[in-house]
Design a protein around this motif. Structure first.
Motif, PDB file in Angstrom:
ATOM      1  N   THR A   3       0.637  -1.268   0.148  1.00  0.00           N
ATOM      2  CA  THR A   3       0.080  -0.138  -0.100  1.00  0.00           C
ATOM      3  C   THR A   3       0.835   1.233   0.032  1.00  0.00           C
ATOM      4  O   THR A   3       0.733   2.149  -0.680  1.00  0.00           O
ATOM      5  N   GLU A  40      -0.466  -1.400   7.204  1.00  0.00           N
ATOM      6  CA  GLU A  40      -0.817  -0.867   5.972  1.00  0.00           C
ATOM      7  C   GLU A  40      -2.101  -0.500   6.168  1.00  0.00           C
ATOM      8  O   GLU A  40      -2.967  -0.370   5.330  1.00  0.00           O
ATOM      9  N   GLU A  71      -7.998   3.588  -2.523  1.00  0.00           N
ATOM     10  CA  GLU A  71      -7.240   3.326  -1.335  1.00  0.00           C
ATOM     11  C   GLU A  71      -8.018   3.767   0.081  1.00  0.00           C
ATOM     12  O   GLU A  71      -8.201   2.726   1.075  1.00  0.00           O
ATOM     13  N   SER A  75      -8.396  -0.066   1.838  1.00  0.00           N
ATOM     14  CA  SER A  75      -7.420  -0.775   2.582  1.00  0.00           C
ATOM     15  C   SER A  75      -6.899   0.488   3.741  1.00  0.00           C
ATOM     16  O   SER A  75      -6.338  -0.065   4.675  1.00  0.00           O
TER      17      SER A  75
END
Length: 90
Positions: A3, A40, A71, A75
């Motif tokens: 990431t 992450e 993103e 995540s």
């Protein structure tokens, strides 16, 4: 690709920064909301770019958030942003 590398790549492509540091601070948030094993999840971005000249702090954050929308929707739980134009003091 992890990431941190994805964030670095996307910000580099979008803003051609003079300087960029993406720091994974996930280990500092262990036991807090959004933390997952393997980390992450929590990042801090330091970026200096001509793209931020004449932009307010809010506008700069919106530009970065739009670039990293995928993103942030999946995540990444938290993103701290320090965005400056060249020559600005911290």
């Amino acid at each position: 690709m992890n990431t941190r590398d994805i964030i670095t790549e996307k910000l580099t492509e979008a803003f051609a920064p003079q300087s960029l540091a993406v720091v994974d601070e996930s280990q500092l948030h262990e036991g807090h909301a959004g933390h997952r094993p393997g980390g992450e999840t929590h990042f801090r971005v330091y970026i200096v770019s001509n793209a931020f000249v004449g932009k307010s702090r809010i506008e700069r954050h919106r530009m970065i958030n739009a670039t990293l929308a995928g993103e942030l929707a999946s995540s990444v739980h938290a993103l701290a942003i320090h965005a400056q134009a060249p020559g600005e003091s911290k």
